[in-house]
Design a protein around this motif. Structure first.
Motif, PDB file in Angstrom:
ATOM      1  N   ASP A  67       0.839  -1.208   0.000  1.00 31.52           N
ATOM      2  CA  ASP A  67       0.000   0.000   0.000  1.00 31.52           C
ATOM      3  C   ASP A  67       0.871   1.255   0.000  1.00 31.52           C
ATOM      4  OD1 ASP A  67      -2.367  -1.402  -0.059  1.00 31.52           O
ATOM      5  OD2 ASP A  67      -2.448  -1.592   2.139  1.00 31.52           O
ATOM      6  N   ILE A  68       1.940   1.229   0.816  1.00 32.66           N
ATOM      7  CA  ILE A  68       2.848   2.384   0.834  1.00 32.66           C
ATOM      8  C   ILE A  68       3.553   2.520  -0.515  1.00 32.66           C
ATOM      9  CG2 ILE A  68       4.917   3.355   1.917  1.00 32.66           C
ATOM     10  CD1 ILE A  68       4.078   2.066   4.535  1.00 32.66           C
ATOM     11  N   PHE A  69       3.967   1.386  -1.071  1.00 36.61           N
ATOM     12  CA  PHE A  69       4.626   1.428  -2.391  1.00 36.61           C
ATOM     13  C   PHE A  69       3.679   2.024  -3.433  1.00 36.61           C
ATOM     14  CE2 PHE A  69       8.714  -1.155  -2.858  1.00 36.61           C
ATOM     15  CZ  PHE A  69       9.113  -0.895  -1.553  1.00 36.61           C
ATOM     16  N   ASP A  70       2.397   1.616  -3.394  1.00 40.32           N
ATOM     17  CA  ASP A  70       1.418   2.162  -4.351  1.00 40.32           C
ATOM     18  C   ASP A  70       1.235   3.656  -4.147  1.00 40.32           C
ATOM     19  OD1 ASP A  70       1.074  -0.244  -5.505  1.00 40.32           O
ATOM     20  OD2 ASP A  70      -0.816  -0.748  -4.494  1.00 40.32           O
ATOM     21  N   GLU A  71       1.106   4.038  -2.880  1.00 38.27           N
ATOM     22  CA  GLU A  71       0.874   5.441  -2.554  1.00 38.27           C
ATOM     23  C   GLU A  71       1.993   6.320  -3.111  1.00 38.27           C
ATOM     24  OE1 GLU A  71       0.887   6.127   1.742  1.00 38.27           O
ATOM     25  OE2 GLU A  71       1.750   8.106   1.325  1.00 38.27           O
ATOM     26  N   LEU A  72       3.226   5.806  -3.059  1.00 32.84           N
ATOM     27  CA  LEU A  72       4.378   6.610  -3.485  1.00 32.84           C
ATOM     28  C   LEU A  72       4.809   6.275  -4.912  1.00 32.84           C
ATOM     29  CD1 LEU A  72       6.500   6.376  -0.211  1.00 32.84           C
ATOM     30  CD2 LEU A  72       5.008   8.235  -0.924  1.00 32.84           C
ATOM     31  N   GLY A  73       4.038   5.405  -5.567  1.00 33.80           N
ATOM     32  CA  GLY A  73       4.374   5.038  -6.932  1.00 33.80           C
ATOM     33  C   GLY A  73       5.669   4.253  -7.058  1.00 33.80           C
ATOM     34  N   LEU A  74       5.959   3.435  -6.063  1.00 30.99           N
ATOM     35  CA  LEU A  74       7.209   2.667  -6.074  1.00 30.99           C
ATOM     36  C   LEU A  74       6.983   1.267  -6.622  1.00 30.99           C
ATOM     37  CD1 LEU A  74       8.515   3.653  -2.521  1.00 30.99           C
ATOM     38  CD2 LEU A  74       9.364   4.494  -4.723  1.00 30.99           C
ATOM     39  N   GLU A  75       8.064   0.702  -7.166  1.00 32.26           N
ATOM     40  CA  GLU A  75       8.000  -0.676  -7.643  1.00 32.26           C
ATOM     41  C   GLU A  75       9.116  -1.487  -7.002  1.00 32.26           C
ATOM     42  OE1 GLU A  75       7.993  -0.856 -11.864  1.00 32.26           O
ATOM     43  OE2 GLU A  75       6.073   0.197 -12.020  1.00 32.26           O
ATOM     44  N   GLU A  76       8.989  -2.808  -7.087  1.00 39.23           N
ATOM     45  CA  GLU A  76      10.048  -3.673  -6.545  1.00 39.23           C
ATOM     46  C   GLU A  76      11.353  -3.335  -7.258  1.00 39.23           C
ATOM     47  OE1 GLU A  76       9.068  -7.809  -6.730  1.00 39.23           O
ATOM     48  OE2 GLU A  76       7.111  -7.526  -5.788  1.00 39.23           O
TER      49      GLU A  76
END
Lengths: 321, 449
Positions: B180-189
């Motif tokens: 969820d945090i990754f999505d919120e900040l537009g991050l990817e693996e």
């Protein structure tokens, strides 16, 4: 007349102090009374003690006893890295732990005992309140303080921050410079009730006539304390010192709860009890003999110092009488 | 006055307290030979005797001992399957407290009333039992073909190389992330180290703790070092060099892998040396941290405590100057079952552990116990555990200090743990940590050549 009357009184006083012997019961009766306790004591205390000494001279592989190696385990304790560094460090921490605890618990214990001695109402209540932490398991006390001191969620740092003292908020148990002093404070806080109770009893045991006599002679409150009460508390101080010494050199629960099994951070709160635990339960295949050797050393040291301390306090007491 | 009298009493009291103290110390060591086993044997024997009396002669009860009381129901469900397929065999599961298990087992195996099939520790933990001849060797007796060599190493005797137990579980360690945090900040693996650092920077800029990790409970630190640094020192190739004596821990590549942990410290929680294991999990659980370096053994914890958490896992990409150019996921085999050399039913017990070496058991194990099976290719029901399983299958490496350096005292992992904690405090350099590990281990470890 007055002069001559004085001396016999003192002499007879000294005599009664030694107690007047009644004729002893025949030895079979004495033996019959002592035997059950002696048996239990031997099986559960003396025998494990002898076994520990015995085991400390053997090499172990797991639980199976191998050859006799004499003082080999003792030598290992002082040569095997990192034990050879952890052991002296833990020993010094035990000394700091003992001295720090003594200072805190006795200063405040005596102060509160004196204050409580003077009041009539609520004495029992306050005694109970101050003694409560002493009655709680060290592990529980440790756990509660762990929560309170938590650098992320703990109330102590949050309160400091809330009242604008953010600069004082600190990872108390996470900084090697403050971890051991913090644990000593917590231990002193927990143990406060122990000297408080003994000092209270000691103060109550000092006859009011002695105090009155001192007052009539013009002694101030401070003089009364330093010249009358404190010297008469010497036996109590002796008991507290020796019992605290034994307890603090066997310390485990509170340090384990606050510093973990390794005496974190970075061994700055490591004590002998933790070294023993790690050697015995997380050590190598020869842990059994090595841990026994450490237990024997700890016993000899604590027993030796305690006996010495008792002798010193006895001499001090003799000087009083 | 009462003073004289006091000191005799005092002396007596002193003796009592002291002896109590020592007995408490030594008692724990001494007890297992005298007290504890008696209790545990009595617990185990009635079950066997009961079965022998009530059931027909050919019926057999096999007693299984374990240190996992929390898995009792799950194991009983698994064993029901075996009992249904093998009429006449009853499996009795007896679990003991984890922390006392080694002592209970060590004594249980010395006489009557012990288990037929004990759960045994892996690597260094199984050696005392092997040395004492308390377990039956299994090679040639049962089919072990389903296991990779690394799995069998975990249950082999150090001196004779024979396999003494069937491995059951395996653990892997890598990075969890809060999706969820990754999505919120537009991050990817992240796929590369640079991307990994970029992710950490974005998390930090958004006031999240980039990596939640503890340094107060130091045992996690060697795992963190493996997760971020195994690629840097060369993973399995370096492990082989260490074991053969071609290299030691003072090797500059190994030192550099330790330094990586220090380099990542700005992304750890503030005052990381005050952060306990529970704290670090709480930070991640409460959504305050984006990444948590953790193990497959924690999947159950996240599922129970944060059922709504949206979690993923990725392998930490190879570090700069890494000697291995794919990620590496450190792992170790965890838990196994052997056959007591004194079992009254050795044939039945061997048949039973042979079943534990089949994919049927492996699949049941991963489904019911919710851990990764030691048999490759089993399908956990939890997608997160499946992810760990896939990552470990693709990028396998060993948690070297557990797998290779727990055969003597001091343990490599303890030296690493204390060293890295001191390094994070600024009290030791990476070189000094490596040197400490080398000094400690070389006291008992002799390379093969």
């Amino acid at each position: 007349m007055g002069e001559t009357a004085k001396i016999p009184v003192e002499k007879s006083h000294r005599k009664t102090a030694r107690g007047v012997g009644r004729s002893a019961p025949p030895w079979p009766t004495v033996a019959a009374f002592l035997l059950p306790a002696f048996m239990l004591y031997t099986i559960f205390m003396i025998w494990p003690l002898i076994q520990a000494v015995y085991f400390s001279m053997y090499e172990f592989k797991g639980l199976s006893r191998e050859g006799f190696i004499g003082l080999g385990n003792f030598k290992e304790l002082f040569t095997r890295y990192p034990l050879n560094e952890q052991l002296p460090r833990a020993f010094m921490h035990n000394i700091a732990f003992f001295i720090g605890t003594m200072l805190i618990q006795n200063t405040f214990g005596l102060l509160f005992a004196l204050l409580l001695h003077g009041i009539r109402k609520g004495k029992r209540f306050f005694q109970s309140v101050y003694t409560t932490p002493y009655l709680i398991s060290a592990l529980i006390v440790g756990y509660l303080w762990n929560l309170m001191l938590n650098p992320l969620f703990g109330p102590i740092n949050n309160i400091l921050k809330a009242i604008g003292l953010e600069a004082l908020a600190h990872p108390w148990l996470g900084d090697p410079a403050t971890a051991l002093p913090t644990i000593i404070l917590v231990n002193g806080w927990q143990m406060l009730g122990f000297p408080l109770l003994l000092f209270s009893a000691g103060l109550a045991g000092i006859s009011d006539e002695v105090r009155e006599a001192a007052r009539i002679d013009g002694a101030s409150r401070w003089q009364l304390f330093t010249r009358i009460e404190l010297p008469l508390l010497t036996p109590v101080i002796g008991v507290i010192t020796v019992l605290t010494f034994i307890r603090d050199f066997n310390a485990f629960g509170i340090v384990w709860a606050l510093g973990g099994v390794g005496g974190e951070p970075a061994g700055s709160t490591d004590v002998l009890g933790l070294v023993f635990y790690r050697t015995a339960f997380q050590g190598g295949i020869d842990a059994f003999g090595l841990a026994s050797a450490l237990a024997v050393l700890m016993f000899i040291f604590i027993f030796g110092i305690s006996t010495l301390a008792l002798g010193i306090f006895r001499r001090l007491e003799d000087r009083l009488t | 006055m009462r003073i004289k009298h006091n000191s005799t009493l005092l002396k007596l009291a002193l003796m009592l307290v002291l002896l109590a103290g020592l007995a408490a110390c030594s008692g724990q060591v001494v007890q297992p030979t005298e007290g504890e086993p008696a209790a545990s044997q009595e617990e185990a024997t009635p079950a066997q005797e009961g079965a022998a009396v009530e059931a027909p002669a050919e019926d057999v009860t096999l007693t299984v001992w374990s240190w996992r009381p929390e898995d009792e129901d799950a194991y009983n469900e698994i064993f029901d399957v075996y009992e249904a397929a093998n009429p006449g065999v009853t499996i009795e599961f007896v679990a003991y407290v984890n922390t006392d298990y080694n002592n209970i087992l060590a004594t249980g195996l010395t006489g009557k009333g012990g288990p037929d099939v004990p759960q045994v520790r892996s690597y260094g933990g199984i050696q005392p039992l092997v040395e004492a001849g308390q377990l039956l060797p299994l090679d040639g007796e049962i089919d072990l073909a389903n296991f990779p060599a690394a799995a069998l190493k975990s249950t082999s005797g150090l001196s004779d190389g024979k396999v003494y137990a069937v491995p059951t579980g395996v653990q892997a360690f890598t990075a969890y992330y809060n999706a969820d945090i990754f999505d919120e900040l537009g991050l990817e693996e992240p796929q590369t180290w640079d991307e990994f650092i970029a992710v950490l920077d974005v998390l930090k800029a958004a006031d999240y703790i980039p990596i939640s990790t503890p340094a107060k409970d130091v045992w996690m630190l060697p795992l963190v070092q493996e997760a971020v640094g195994a690629t840097r020192y060369g993973g399995p190739a370096f492990e082989a060099d260490i074991l053969s004596g071609a290299k030691d821990f003072n090797d500059p590549d190994y030192v550099a892998s330790i330094q990586l942990v220090k380099d990542l410290q700005p992304y750890f929680p503030d005052d990381v040396n005050g952060v306990s294991y529970v704290d670090s999990k709480t930070l991640f659980l409460s959504g305050m941290a984006g990444i948590y370096l953790g193990g497959s053994f924690e999947v159950g914890f996240w599922r129970n405590e944060g059922p709504d958490m949206n979690l993923g896992a990725f392998p930490v990409p190879p570090a700069p100057d890494a000697l291995v150019d794919t990620p590496l996921v450190p792992g170790w085999y965890d838990g196994s079952f052997g056959v007591n050399a004194l079992s009254e039913h050795p044939e039945e017990a061997k048949e039973f552990v042979a079943w534990m070496a089949t994919p049927e058991y492996g699949q049941l194990f991963t489904e019911k116990i919710k851990m990764m099976s030691a048999i490759p290719g089993m399908k956990p029901t939890d997608p997160l555990l499946q992810e760990f399983s896939d990552l470990f299958a693709e990028y396998p490496a060993a948690y070297m200090h557990l797998v290779d350096f727990r055969y003597g005292d001091p343990w490599g992992s303890n030296l690493m743990a204390d060293g890295i904690a001191a390094m994070l405090l600024g009290n030791m350099t990476a070189e000094e940590v490596a040197a400490s590990v080398q000094t400690g281990i070389s006291q008992w470890f002799t390379p093969a050549q």
